[in-house]
Design an enzyme around this catalytic site. Structure first.
Site, short mmCIF file in Angstrom:
data_model
loop_
_atom_site.label_atom_id
_atom_site.label_comp_id
_atom_site.label_asym_id
_atom_site.label_seq_id
_atom_site.Cartn_x
_atom_site.Cartn_y
_atom_site.Cartn_z
N GLN A 9 0.71 -1.22 0.48
CA GLN A 9 0.25 -0.25 0.18
C GLN A 9 0.89 1.82 0.05
O GLN A 9 1.79 1.05 0.64
CB GLN A 9 -1.01 -0.51 1.27
CG GLN A 9 -2.70 0.46 0.76
CD GLN A 9 -3.10 0.77 2.25
OE1 GLN A 9 -3.06 -1.27 2.74
NE2 GLN A 9 -3.85 1.16 2.62
N SER A 92 3.93 -6.70 2.85
CA SER A 92 2.14 -6.65 3.03
C SER A 92 1.44 -6.99 1.98
O SER A 92 1.51 -8.46 2.13
CB SER A 92 2.30 -5.48 3.74
OG SER A 92 0.76 -5.54 4.74
N LEU A 93 0.48 -6.50 2.31
CA LEU A 93 -0.17 -7.21 0.70
C LEU A 93 0.27 -7.40 -0.21
O LEU A 93 -0.33 -8.60 -1.30
CB LEU A 93 -1.92 -5.90 0.59
CG LEU A 93 -0.69 -5.15 -0.77
CD1 LEU A 93 -1.49 -5.51 -1.97
CD2 LEU A 93 -1.76 -3.72 -0.48
N ARG A 117 -9.79 -8.23 3.15
CA ARG A 117 -8.17 -7.73 4.26
C ARG A 117 -8.90 -6.33 5.05
O ARG A 117 -8.36 -6.23 5.98
CB ARG A 117 -7.64 -8.91 3.88
CG ARG A 117 -5.96 -7.83 4.72
CD ARG A 117 -4.65 -8.29 3.54
NE ARG A 117 -3.42 -8.41 4.23
CZ ARG A 117 -3.43 -7.44 4.07
NH1 ARG A 117 -3.06 -6.59 3.99
NH2 ARG A 117 -1.17 -7.26 5.08
N HIS A 201 -0.58 -3.93 10.86
CA HIS A 201 0.57 -5.04 11.54
C HIS A 201 1.53 -4.29 13.50
O HIS A 201 2.50 -4.58 13.83
CB HIS A 201 2.30 -4.77 10.75
CG HIS A 201 2.07 -5.44 9.62
ND1 HIS A 201 1.62 -6.30 8.81
CD2 HIS A 201 1.56 -4.01 8.09
CE1 HIS A 201 1.57 -6.31 7.46
NE2 HIS A 201 0.95 -5.07 7.35
N GLN A 250 0.81 -12.29 9.51
CA GLN A 250 1.26 -11.02 8.92
C GLN A 250 0.32 -10.15 8.75
O GLN A 250 0.71 -8.96 9.51
CB GLN A 250 0.67 -11.13 7.32
CG GLN A 250 1.91 -10.22 6.78
CD GLN A 250 0.83 -10.33 5.34
OE1 GLN A 250 -0.48 -9.80 5.73
NE2 GLN A 250 1.17 -10.17 3.97
#
Length: 312
Positions: A9, A92-93, A117, A201, A250
């Protein structure tokens, strides 16, 4: 050895992937399939919408994945498959994009997972309760100390270990604000709050992790064609059964990007290709290991150039 890495992102821009869709029918088909899987015209938003709407977590996550997968389909049209890489990894994503590219999760399932998500992460913490901040000029150990000092019975954790000079903290807004001031006092070059909608996170994301566990339980995950360097492990995983649990972890776990890049370099990777929007990961990779060669692949021209070099 090569690694393909996939952005997270923040890389989103209006118009990303449009030239690829115009140049490659297979790339256009990616956006069409994502639209169909979500039941909406996401590509219309990506190519001609409002950047604030695109930046909403629930939109940005599937949009960035679609753009990365469009690049992969364009590369495949030029004769470059995922097996050209020895490892894949994503920030991440971007780990979901990497798994889709490696064939572990179908494109439609990945789009739906990322929509779920994004919504779960957005809903986990009321707006204004959490925050994230980038700490520049202090290493991970120093930032962990800063976070511990700033917590004061609230949550403040090192969330993204991006490169040797950039670590992101996440948690309760007041604690993160304290971390910014403590970091400056400890010699950080810069410490600034990030324009994000939720504290990603960190342990405040546990409701989102629970939601993703439910969403992932309904999705088939197979062994990836190429080992995926998982964010929470900073090492390769090629077992689909294990990957499901890692994706759940995660959500609350740290993105160990610096260690992930170091791991790939230690395995013999010399060339890193950033697949998708922007060049943020390429910059991080160079700061982690100047010996690595980086190439951003996000336009038809870059696809043609990379394919020509790889197909020699």
């Amino acid at each position: 050895m090569r690694a393909f890495v996939f952005p997270g992102q923040g890389a989103q821009t209006i118009g990303m992937g449009k030239a690829l869709a115009d140049a490659y029918p297979a790339a256009k088909a990616v956006f069409e399939e994502v639209n169909e899987s979500l039941g909406e015209d996401l590509s219309g938003l990506i190519w001609g919408g409002d950047i604030e709407e695109l930046t909403l977590t629930a939109n940005a996550q599937p949009a960035l994945m679609a753009t990365s997968m469009a690049v992969m389909r364009a590369l495949e049209a030029e004769g470059v498959t995922i097996e050209a890489a020895s490892f894949v990894a994503g920030h991440s994503l971007g780990e979901y994009s990497a798994l889709a590219a490696a064939g572990a999760i179908t494109l439609a399932d990945t789009a739906r997972l990322l929509r779920a998500r994004g919504l779960a992460m957005q809903d986990a913490v009321p707006v204004g309760v959490g925050a994230m901040a980038a700490i520049l000029g202090l290493d991970l150990a120093a930032v962990k100390q800063v976070a511990a000092e700033a917590a004061q019975a609230e949550v403040c954790q090192a969330a993204n270990d991006n490169d040797p000079a950039q670590v992101v903290v996440s948690g309760h807004k007041a604690a993160v604000e304290r971390a910014v001031e403590i970091a400056k006092a400890k010699g950080a070059k810069r410490a600034l709050l990030l324009p994000v909608s939720a504290p990603f996170h960190c342990s405040l994301m546990q409701p989102a992790a629970d939601a993703m566990a439910r969403a992932l339980a309904d999705v088939k995950i197979t062994d990836p064609k190429v080992p995926v360097v998982a964010n929470v492990l900073a090492q390769a995983e090629a077992d689909g059964a294990q990957i499901r649990g890692l994706l759940e972890q995660q959500i609350t776990g740290a993105v160990r990007w610096r260690e992930s890049v170091m791991y790939m370099a230690a395995q013999g990777v010399t060339d890193v290709y950033e697949i998708g929007a922007g060049k943020a990961l390429s910059g991080m990779v160079k700061r982690i290991d100047r010996g690595l060669t980086t190439t951003a692949v996000g336009t038809p021209e870059s696809v043609v150039a990379v394919a020509a070099a790889m197909n020699k």
